[in-house]
Design a protein around this motif. Structure first.
Motif, short mmCIF file in Angstrom:
data_model
loop_
_atom_site.label_atom_id
_atom_site.label_comp_id
_atom_site.label_asym_id
_atom_site.label_seq_id
_atom_site.Cartn_x
_atom_site.Cartn_y
_atom_site.Cartn_z
N MET A 535 -74.26 61.62 -94.45
CA MET A 535 -73.05 61.88 -93.68
C MET A 535 -71.91 62.32 -94.59
SD MET A 535 -70.99 59.35 -91.12
CE MET A 535 -70.49 59.97 -89.52
N ASP A 536 -71.72 61.62 -95.71
CA ASP A 536 -70.69 62.01 -96.67
C ASP A 536 -70.85 63.46 -97.10
OD1 ASP A 536 -69.78 59.43 -96.60
OD2 ASP A 536 -70.11 59.00 -98.72
N THR A 537 -72.07 63.79 -97.52
CA THR A 537 -72.31 65.12 -98.08
C THR A 537 -72.11 66.21 -97.03
OG1 THR A 537 -73.90 64.12 -99.61
CG2 THR A 537 -73.96 66.51 -99.36
N ALA A 538 -72.58 65.96 -95.80
CA ALA A 538 -72.41 66.96 -94.75
C ALA A 538 -70.94 67.18 -94.43
CB ALA A 538 -73.16 66.53 -93.49
N LEU A 539 -70.17 66.11 -94.37
CA LEU A 539 -68.73 66.25 -94.07
C LEU A 539 -68.00 66.97 -95.19
CD1 LEU A 539 -67.95 62.80 -92.41
CD2 LEU A 539 -67.64 65.06 -91.37
N ILE A 540 -68.35 66.67 -96.43
CA ILE A 540 -67.67 67.34 -97.55
C ILE A 540 -68.05 68.82 -97.57
CG2 ILE A 540 -67.50 67.44 -100.07
CD1 ILE A 540 -67.96 64.38 -100.06
N ARG A 541 -69.30 69.11 -97.36
CA ARG A 541 -69.73 70.51 -97.32
C ARG A 541 -68.99 71.27 -96.21
NH1 ARG A 541 -73.93 72.71 -99.61
NH2 ARG A 541 -74.92 70.68 -99.94
N ALA A 542 -68.95 70.69 -95.02
CA ALA A 542 -68.27 71.35 -93.91
C ALA A 542 -66.78 71.53 -94.19
CB ALA A 542 -68.48 70.55 -92.62
N THR A 543 -66.16 70.52 -94.78
CA THR A 543 -64.72 70.61 -95.07
C THR A 543 -64.44 71.72 -96.08
OG1 THR A 543 -64.43 68.25 -94.63
CG2 THR A 543 -62.70 69.35 -95.88
N PHE A 544 -65.23 71.78 -97.15
CA PHE A 544 -65.01 72.82 -98.16
C PHE A 544 -65.26 74.21 -97.57
CE2 PHE A 544 -66.05 69.95 -102.09
CZ PHE A 544 -64.87 69.26 -101.86
N GLU A 545 -66.34 74.37 -96.83
CA GLU A 545 -66.65 75.69 -96.27
C GLU A 545 -65.57 76.14 -95.30
OE1 GLU A 545 -70.54 75.31 -94.60
OE2 GLU A 545 -71.57 75.55 -96.54
N ARG A 546 -65.07 75.24 -94.49
CA ARG A 546 -64.08 75.61 -93.50
C ARG A 546 -62.71 75.79 -94.12
NH1 ARG A 546 -66.92 71.90 -88.73
NH2 ARG A 546 -68.73 73.31 -88.61
N ARG A 570 -72.84 72.08 -106.15
CA ARG A 570 -73.18 70.83 -106.83
C ARG A 570 -73.32 69.65 -105.86
NH1 ARG A 570 -69.24 69.69 -111.65
NH2 ARG A 570 -70.93 68.20 -112.13
N LEU A 571 -73.09 69.90 -104.58
CA LEU A 571 -73.33 68.86 -103.59
C LEU A 571 -74.82 68.71 -103.34
CD1 LEU A 571 -70.58 69.74 -100.95
CD2 LEU A 571 -70.46 68.00 -102.75
N ARG A 572 -75.26 67.51 -103.11
CA ARG A 572 -76.68 67.27 -102.88
C ARG A 572 -77.11 67.93 -101.56
NH1 ARG A 572 -79.02 63.53 -106.24
NH2 ARG A 572 -77.55 62.42 -107.58
N PRO A 573 -78.23 68.62 -101.56
CA PRO A 573 -78.72 69.21 -100.31
C PRO A 573 -79.32 68.12 -99.42
CG PRO A 573 -80.30 69.58 -102.07
CD PRO A 573 -79.10 68.92 -102.71
N PRO A 574 -79.46 68.40 -98.14
CA PRO A 574 -80.14 67.43 -97.25
C PRO A 574 -81.57 67.20 -97.75
CG PRO A 574 -79.05 69.16 -95.98
CD PRO A 574 -78.99 69.58 -97.41
#
Length: 804
Positions: A535-546, A570-574
């Motif tokens: 959940m952390d990684t998905a939210l950070i990825r979405a925040t940076f991309e958006r 450098r974020l961990r992939p799913p």
């Protein structure tokens, strides 16, 4: 009543609060009980919260003084790196402050009709298209008709009582469960002065001896005061008696009620006023509304509500309009098509009546309806799923304006969260955790003993920020993106950049990390803290991309963009587990509860849309297997999330099955709270409120969003028609559903296939092609702003775009 309206009916007065009908105008809410004798109208105001503006800062200072801060955070991280979970949890729980504040009941209005106990009752209704509650009864040869509505035009709660071929006598009693400090009554109305508690404690902390604490005067310059004024006009005679009113010989009565609170002035950034001015302001609002008369008030109210609700509709099956007995026609489960139609419109109705622009704070755990001095979970904002779910369907269901109060709350959270990020974590930007309230609470809650699995989760702000991007995607409003979204998104991104730590192998981790609200097993013991939950990684990825996309759209050249671009790879992939499921944590850990009600690790599927059957089929299949493991059932909000996830995975059969479960009547006592572990399932209450139990309105809002996703999706940039339509829903029609890209669409279907489709571009980039799809068929068109195009059943364009 126009023949197109959708009306709910109950044959008897409400015997309990969970049978009453809700009305609201975004600020004032009321539960209407009806009845021929003593009819109760329980009243709320969306700004009546315990607490004070200075409460969050004072709590942060106390936590900081007790030793929490950046140095202790490094100790937590060191303990986790060495595997000392006990020390890490013990240290991290010192970051917890007290609980956020409580949303409280405001007042009760009782209308007691003389002789009504002998009356013949004809039932009560709630019109979901006009937001008017009505009931009728006979007193001998006199038919009495009563209407109640919360009017956003005048800001008042309005009640009319009309007697046909006779007159009635009644008493008008107004009271408050809070501290009453002033009462005056005259033949024209009555006023109450009310003190609001400056501190409250949630019902799940029973050891707190003083759950509501009042102040003896202002607190740090804030006077927790509220005024309530009632005005009355009638052709009968009105006298004041014992602080209330008696009406005699009336064939017509109009009552208007208004409030003025110190908290509302703080919310709107207005100067504070003294108590006498509050009383005068409330009386003036009620009197000005009264002067308009019942007919004008009702006409303007209905025009306002239809203007908000009237454009968008969804009919599953042959029936949408009509008057339906709630118990017989909806809760008995024999017509799932009607039930789906009603749940969609009920969700829209409840959002439009609880969350209006410029009215007050957004919809909380109970919308704006609460009768308890210690409501479950404080009836506050739980921001690890519940508040977000309230607004999942706002844009697609044509209620974009109702989204705005959530952004107002975000502004307040960010202001508090900047201090928390700096003082507790030594970070830039702003942070929020598990709970907030109308004061913008951003500190972890829990009083030092709340489980880190929910209390010490630093992604609440990151999840709420996705709503900013959603609003832009649906509206194409660059001004909103620049003025409201970018300051919040960029501040959130700064915190996330500083929160990430290098794991020594090139990845950036969140440490500590939890997956709300699940636990994992280590040597048989349940644990909460690890690194980089999915959940952390998905939210950070979405925040940076958006945030990067926002900077690009606004033509912003900022070093922050460089930081985000460097961090993203450098974020961990799913990760997919050995058993083929989407992992909940960075490692393949065993869940303490495989059937947990939260589906935190599937946020990448919905609402973020980072995992999709077309774009990431392997991950989508792993998400499906994770859903299979979680299983059916639980409570309203969890059902809603499961249905929406299944819709995104295009599993129509399971989505339908879950909706059938969720729309059954609650089996059990609604006043007895179920265990939080989901071992006792929820259901619908007699007034169709969704329940855990306790009642939580997020289920109602979530059902609206889930049903929308079953018939229309646009998160991949394509308008996907009927992506998760069950075979048992062969026919229906949608009007003015909204899509990303500034688009609106009307479509009908028969035998599970589209029959007519019309697409309109309301805003957005006319240069971007519009892609439309129904399973194997697809087409692409260019559509100028302000134009529409029609397509046939094979998605072939019928002629050139025309102005709409």
């Amino acid at each position: 009543m126009p023949p197109s309206d959708l009306v709910l009916k109950w044959p008897a007065p409400a015997a309990t609060w969970t049978e009453a009908a809700p009305v609201g105008n975004g600020r004032l809410g009321a539960m209407v009980f009806g009845g021929p004798h003593r009819a109760r109208i329980q009243i709320n105001d969306s700004t009546v919260w315990s607490g004070s503006p200075g409460g969050p800062a004072a709590a942060l200072a106390a936590v900081r003084a007790a030793g929490a801060g950046p140095q202790r955070l490094e100790q937590v991280r060191a303990a986790l790196r060495t595997g000392d979970q006990d020390r890490a949890e013990r240290l991290l729980m010192t970051f917890e402050g007290p609980y956020s504040q409580e949303y409280l009941p405001y007042a009760d209005l009782h209308l007691t009709v003389a002789g009504g106990e002998q009356g013949s009752y004809h039932g009560r209704t709630l019109n979901l298209d006009t937001a008017v509650a009505e009931d009728a009864f006979d007193l001998d040869a006199t038919r009495v008709h009563r209407r109640v509505w919360a009017d956003a035009v005048t800001g008042t709660l309005c009640t009319t009582l009309d007697a046909d071929a006779g007159t009635v006598d009644l008493s008008v009693d107004l009271s408050t469960p809070l501290r009453e400090v002033h009462r005056s009554a005259t033949s024209s109305g009555l006023d109450l002065g009310i003190e609001i508690p400056v501190d409250g404690a949630p019902a799940h902390e029973p050891q707190i001896a003083e759950p509501l604490r009042y102040a003896d005067g202002p607190v740090d310059g804030y006077d927790p005061f509220a005024a309530l004024a009632l005005a009355v006009h009638t052709d009968g005679q009105v006298t004041a008696a014992h602080g209330n009113l008696l009406v005699a010989g009336a064939s017509h009565v109009l009552i208007t009620l208004a409030g003025s609170t110190a908290a509302a002035r703080h919310w709107h950034g207005e100067d504070s006023v003294d108590r006498a001015t509050h009383l005068a302001l409330a009386s003036d609002i009620a009197a000005r509304a009264l002067a308009q008369g019942a007919d004008r008030l009702l006409d303007n109210h209905e025009a306002d509500v239809r203007g908000l609700l009237g454009g968008t509709s969804l009919r599953v099956g042959p029936r949408r309009s009509g008057t339906y007995d709630v118990a017989h026609d909806i809760l008995d489960g024999h017509d799932e098509l009607l039930t789906a139609t009603v749940l969609f419109q009920l969700g829209r109705y409840l959002l439009a009546t609880a969350s209006r622009p410029h009215a007050g704070p957004p919809a909380n755990l109970q919308g704006i309806w609460n009768a308890d001095l210690r409501p479950a979970w404080s009836s506050n904002y739980t921001i690890n799923i519940n508040t977000q779910m309230n607004y999942w369907g706002a844009e697609a269901a044509g209620l974009s304006a109702c989204h705005e109060p959530l952004f107002d709350l975000l502004d307040r959270m960010a202001a508090q969260g900047r201090q928390v990020a700096r003082e507790l974590y030594g970070a830039r930007g702003w942070v929020a955790h598990h709970n907030t309230d109308m004061w913008g609470w951003a500190l972890p809650v829990g009083m030092g003993h709340g489980s880190p699995s929910w209390a010490l989760w630093m992604m609440g702000g990151a999840w709420l920020c996705q709503h900013l991007w959603d609003h832009y995607e649906f509206t194409g409003d660059l001004g909103f993106l620049r003025e409201r979204a970018w300051p919040l998104l960029s501040g959130c991104a700064k915190f996330l950049l500083d929160w990430l730590v290098d794991d020594g192998t090139g990845f950036l981790d969140t440490l500590p990390s939890t997956s709300p609200e699940n636990l994992f097993l280590v040597d048989g013991a349940a644990r909460s803290l690890t690194r980089s939950s999915a959940m952390d990684t998905a939210l950070i990825r979405a925040t940076f991309e958006r945030a990067l996309k926002t900077a690009e759209l606004l033509d912003l050249d900022t070093p922050l963009s460089d930081e985000m671009r460097a961090a993203l790879p450098r974020l961990r992939p799913p990760r997919i587990s050995a058993e083929g499921r989407l992992q909940e944590w960075a490692e393949d850990l065993t869940e303490a509860d495989p059937h947990h009600r939260h589906l935190s690790h599937l946020i990448a599927v919905h609402p973020l849309g980072l995992v999709d059957p077309d774009i990431t089929p392997e991950l989508a299949e792993a998400a499906r297997k994770s859903m299979d493991r979680r299983g059916p059932g639980a409570m309203g909000w969890s059902w809603a999330w499961k249905i929406t996830l299944r819709a995104r995975l295009r599993d129509a059969a399971t989505a339908r099955s879950l909706l059938l479960e969720a729309s059954r009547p609650l089996d059990g006592e609604p006043t007895v709270d179920a265990p939080a572990d989901g071992s006792r399932w929820g259901g619908l209450l007699p007034n169709l409120f969704s329940t855990h139990p306790p009642f939580q309105i997020d289920g109602n809002y979530g059902f609206m969003a889930a049903i929308t996703e079953m018939v229309l999706q646009s998160h991949t940039g394509t308008l996907h028609l009927l992506p998760a339509l069950p075979a048992q829903w062969p026919d229906g029609r949608a009007t003015d559903l909204r899509c990303r890209g500034g688009l609106a669409v009307d479509f009908s279907w028969a035998d599970c296939l589209p029959t007519t489709v019309a697409v309109r571009r309301l805003a957005g980039d006319a240069g971007e092609p519009v892609r439309i799809r129904h399973h194997g068929r697809a087409t692409e068109i260019h559509l100028p702003v302000g134009h529409q195009v029609e397509l046939d059943a094979d998605l072939r364009v019928r002629g050139e775009p025309v102005p709409c």
